[in-house]
Motif scaffolding. Structure first.
Motif, short mmCIF file in Angstrom:
data_model
loop_
_atom_site.label_atom_id
_atom_site.label_comp_id
_atom_site.label_asym_id
_atom_site.label_seq_id
_atom_site.Cartn_x
_atom_site.Cartn_y
_atom_site.Cartn_z
N SER A 6 0.07 6.20 -8.27
CA SER A 6 1.19 6.20 -7.85
C SER A 6 2.29 6.13 -8.84
O SER A 6 3.32 6.37 -8.41
N ASP A 54 5.72 8.62 -4.94
CA ASP A 54 4.56 8.13 -3.45
C ASP A 54 4.51 6.94 -2.72
O ASP A 54 3.56 6.51 -2.19
N ASP A 97 1.84 1.42 -2.81
CA ASP A 97 0.74 1.85 -2.85
C ASP A 97 0.75 2.12 -4.17
O ASP A 97 0.77 2.82 -4.55
N GLU A 128 5.40 6.03 0.44
CA GLU A 128 4.91 6.54 2.09
C GLU A 128 4.77 5.66 2.63
O GLU A 128 4.57 5.09 3.80
#
Ligand code: SR1
Ligand code: MG
Length: 435
Positions: free
Chosen positions: A243, A255, A238, A257
């Protein structure tokens, strides 16, 4: 109905977080002083999680906790907490290869689904900086270090086959977040979907044209298939300007994830798409037309710097550390072997480039017609002006998806972005002269 959560899980808040931190001496020591003196603020501005900054007399921490639902939408969209397990694993894996480009992780709690990291200061989320027109002179150099090292060192070009497979295996379970990408980026904007939104009625016809473009839908399906099947490297998953945290001389990627094993061009392309979108959004953030021309130039120079820097550094890593099982040195001995390897590297990077342009285009379209938009465009208050910027984003996005293979270098992409903007500006000036 209350959402089901694993035993022991509870969302933290500004009131309960100090006591939890005080129970972890290695974290409390970083803050110093007494819990009553710690200042806690919830600063999460992303789509999914809680993020707290805690400041004490000796130092500060960043505490991130997964919520059992999508924050952007609310409890009507439940989402597994395990995403922070993948973020932790990806961040610590990426730190092995690019330690100075990710935050330091101090603690992970598998019951509360909490990750505690260094507080990045005086960094800001890069998107905030680009909204304000701030130049980050070392950004391209830093982010290409991250991209080249992380993507190369987690690939079969660098690793023995069994090691790569062991690294990839846990990320096969990141199904929910991969599913979000598969739906929100590669499907929703090309279908009638209740989650979609756009500047209406200005872009109603543009959205319909995108949905009805069969060639475009087929090209996006190809990108989606590669996203789902090309397990080339451990991606961030992402990588957009929301980010990344920056200062003038530091860049940190946060970030992770959405991390999983996927096509390298996805990370590179998502970033390129966000920078190109930001370029077209500038008209909505300048006092007078042209006031941000120098900033536009910096953004496009950064687009070029990201691709060219990534390709150069990746090739260099391959030359020095390409001992993985995919292209074993034993197959490329002697002068003819060296020539063959050079051609192979060029072909490989040409494929990553083509993928990256396609993914850049898909990112641009989803941020204009899908559920999750970018502040770059959303903050443009005048809906007519916003729609005009968004139309440029859609135009280039579509071209990048359909004609990814026709661009012979990143400079042709930036030239096209410049031409689209120049054409729009000339028409706008002609309109205002007539009025
Ligand atoms: C429902 S989550 C929407 C988006 O936020 C993240 O930044 C990802 O890009 C995701 O697609
Ligand atoms: Mg995020």
């Amino acid at each position: 109905m209350a959402l089901e959560v694993p035993a022991g899980y509870r969302p933290l808040d500004e009131r309960t977080l100090p006591a939890w931190l005080a129970d972890h001496p290695h974290l409390a020591a970083r803050l110093g002083g007494e819990p009553a003196a710690w200042r806690v603020s919830e600063v999460g501005d992303g789509n999914l999680n809680l993020v707290f900054v805690v400041e004490g007399p000796a130092g500060a921490l960043c505490v991130k906790q997964a919520l059992p639902y999508v924050r952007l939408v609310g409890e009507s969209w439940p989402l597994g907490l395990a995403r922070i397990v993948f973020e932790h694993l990806a961040t610590t894996t990426h730190a092995r290869f690019a330690p100075e480009r990710v935050p330091e992780v101090h603690h992970f709690d598998p019951v509360l689904y909490v990750m505690v990291m260094e507080r990045l200061h005086p960094h800001v989320v890069m998107r905030q900086g680009t909204l304000e027109g701030v130049v980050y002179p070392r950004f391209a150099e830093h982010i290409t270090d991250y991209l080249a090292r992380v993507l190369f060192h987690t690939s079969d070009i660098a690793l023995p086959g069994p090691e790569k497979k062991r690294l990839a295996k846990p990320f096969l379970d990141n199904v929910e977040l991969c599913g979000i990408t598969e739906d929100l980026i590669f499907t929703d904007p090309y279908t009638v979907c209740a989650r979609n939104r756009w500047t209406s009625p200005q872009l109603d016809a543009d959205a319909a044209l995108i949905r009805e473009d069969a060639r475009l839908r087929a090209a996006v399906a190809r990108l989606k298939y590669r996203f789902m099947t090309a397990a080339q490297a451990l991606l961030h998953g992402d990588l957009h300007t929301g980010s990344i945290m920056v200062t003038a001389d530091s860049t940190k990627v946060i970030d992770a994830e959405f991390a999983f094993y996927g096509p390298m061009g996805f990370d590179v392309g998502k970033l390129l798409g966000n920078l190109l979108l930001c370029h077209f959004a500038q008209a909505g953030h300048e006092e007078v037309p042209g006031a941000r021309d120098a900033y536009r130039d910096w953004l496009l120079a950064t687009v070029e710097g990201v691709w060219n820097g990534f390709a150069r550094k990746f090739r260099d890593l391959w030359d020095r550390h390409g001992t993985g099982d995919a292209f074993p040195p034993a197959l490329f001995t002697g002068e003819s072997g060296a020539r063959a390897l050079r051609r192979l590297q060029e072909d490989f990077l040409a494929e990553v480039f083509r993928d990256a342009l396609g993914y850049a285009g898909a990112s641009m379209i989803r941020r204009t017609l899908g559920l999750a938009h970018n502040a770059d465009l959303e903050r443009i208050e005048d809906p007519d002006l916003r729609a005009e910027c968004e139309r440029l984003v859609l135009t280039l996005g579509r071209e990048l998806i359909l004609h990814a293979g026709d661009f012979r270098g990143i400079e042709e992409v930036t030239a096209r972005a410049r031409a689209l903007y120049a054409h729009w500006r000339a028409r706008r000036e002609a309109r205002s002269t007539r009025a």
